[in-house]
Write a protein that holds these residues in place. Structure first.
Motif, PDB file in Angstrom:
ATOM      1  N   GLN A  23     -17.211  12.195   4.784  1.00 34.23           N
ATOM      2  CA  GLN A  23     -15.713  12.043   4.675  1.00 34.23           C
ATOM      3  C   GLN A  23     -15.537  10.454   4.684  1.00 34.23           C
ATOM      4  OE1 GLN A  23     -13.768  14.500   4.028  1.00 34.23           O
ATOM      5  NE2 GLN A  23     -12.243  12.858   3.454  1.00 34.23           N
ATOM      6  N   ILE A  26     -15.930   8.883   1.371  1.00 34.56           N
ATOM      7  CA  ILE A  26     -15.166   9.180   0.265  1.00 34.56           C
ATOM      8  C   ILE A  26     -13.629   8.856   0.654  1.00 34.56           C
ATOM      9  CG2 ILE A  26     -13.536  11.347  -0.472  1.00 34.56           C
ATOM     10  CD1 ILE A  26     -16.152  12.992   0.093  1.00 34.56           C
ATOM     11  N   ASP A  27     -13.373   8.594   1.970  1.00 34.93           N
ATOM     12  CA  ASP A  27     -11.847   8.081   2.157  1.00 34.93           C
ATOM     13  C   ASP A  27     -11.997   6.398   1.870  1.00 34.93           C
ATOM     14  OD1 ASP A  27     -11.042  10.314   3.255  1.00 34.93           O
ATOM     15  OD2 ASP A  27     -11.316   9.852   5.374  1.00 34.93           O
ATOM     16  N   VAL A  30     -14.187   6.184  -2.506  1.00 38.85           N
ATOM     17  CA  VAL A  30     -13.303   6.847  -3.640  1.00 38.85           C
ATOM     18  C   VAL A  30     -11.908   6.727  -3.598  1.00 38.85           C
ATOM     19  CG1 VAL A  30     -13.320   9.299  -4.521  1.00 38.85           C
ATOM     20  CG2 VAL A  30     -15.385   8.505  -3.647  1.00 38.85           C
ATOM     21  N   ASP A  31     -11.438   7.258  -2.483  1.00 41.25           N
ATOM     22  CA  ASP A  31      -9.716   7.242  -2.338  1.00 41.25           C
ATOM     23  C   ASP A  31      -9.273   5.896  -2.018  1.00 41.25           C
ATOM     24  OD1 ASP A  31      -9.975  10.040  -2.535  1.00 41.25           O
ATOM     25  OD2 ASP A  31      -9.851  10.280  -0.372  1.00 41.25           O
ATOM     26  N   GLY A  32      -9.936   5.054  -1.292  1.00 42.83           N
ATOM     27  CA  GLY A  32      -9.441   3.580  -0.643  1.00 42.83           C
ATOM     28  C   GLY A  32      -9.423   2.653  -1.738  1.00 42.83           C
ATOM     29  N   ALA A  34     -11.109   3.406  -4.983  1.00 41.81           N
ATOM     30  CA  ALA A  34     -10.689   3.898  -6.287  1.00 41.81           C
ATOM     31  C   ALA A  34     -12.062   3.752  -7.071  1.00 41.81           C
ATOM     32  CB  ALA A  34      -9.396   3.667  -6.948  1.00 41.81           C
ATOM     33  N   LYS A 105     -11.046   7.492   9.265  1.00 41.17           N
ATOM     34  CA  LYS A 105      -9.731   6.939   8.658  1.00 41.17           C
ATOM     35  C   LYS A 105      -8.853   7.191  10.036  1.00 41.17           C
ATOM     36  CE  LYS A 105      -6.291   7.999   5.001  1.00 41.17           C
ATOM     37  NZ  LYS A 105      -6.051   8.632   3.769  1.00 41.17           N
TER      38      LYS A 105
END
Length: 175
Positions: A23, A26-27, A30-32, A34, A105
């Protein structure tokens, strides 16, 4: 809410470490940041890196050490070190490498990353016959700034595989 406790990781933490690692990756990436990892490459990497079986094996690796930050039975962050694997001409397996420093996170801002880094660096200093090493993603300026504050300097670059995707990484060294 109780104060987070930092302690050595144990085999019983493997499942939670895998969930937290997956997680947090990904956080963060991928999300942070990009990073546009292809779905198959991301899945391959996450499954290989953060399965409970992989974590259990890595917890038993000779010369490696793991710590977790835990509060009320929940893992919030972790750090792990081990024999150096970074591709630098001066690097040796007998040197210590900080392999991962992950803070969930929800636990950002609690100072857990700094506390875990201090514990890891103390252990690394006691278990190396040379400099200390860290690989860090080239775009993670916050991490680079933190490591620089602890005396790490950029000494090289390499590509870190996430499936078939290659991340541009910096090699940092202290000592």
């Amino acid at each position: 809410m109780t104060e987070p406790l930092i302690r050595p990781a144990v085999d019983a933490d493997a499942e939670a470490l895998g969930v937290l690692g997956r997680q947090t990756f990904i956080d963060t990436f991928v999300d942070g940041f990009a990073i546009p990892y292809p779905a198959d490459d991301l899945k391959t990497f996450l499954d290989a890196s953060f399965s409970a079986e992989t974590i259990r094996a890595k917890l038993k690796e000779p010369g490696a050490a793991w710590w977790v930050a835990e509060r009320d039975g929940e893992l919030l962050a972790f750090a792990n070190t081990g024999p150096n694997t970074l591709p630098h001409p001066d690097a040796r397996p007998s040197h210590a490498e900080l392999r991962r420093l992950y803070v969930s996170k929800g636990a950002q801002g609690l100072g857990l990353g700094t506390k875990l880094l201090a514990v890891a660096l103390e252990w690394m200093e006691a278990h190396t016959d040379g400099p200390l090493w860290i690989g860090v993603w080239s775009g993670n300026l916050k991490a680079q700034k933190l490591y620089a504050a602890y005396g790490f300097e950029k000494v090289g670059e390499y590509q870190y595989p996430v499936g078939d995707w290659l991340d541009d990484e910096f090699i940092l060294r202290r000592g």
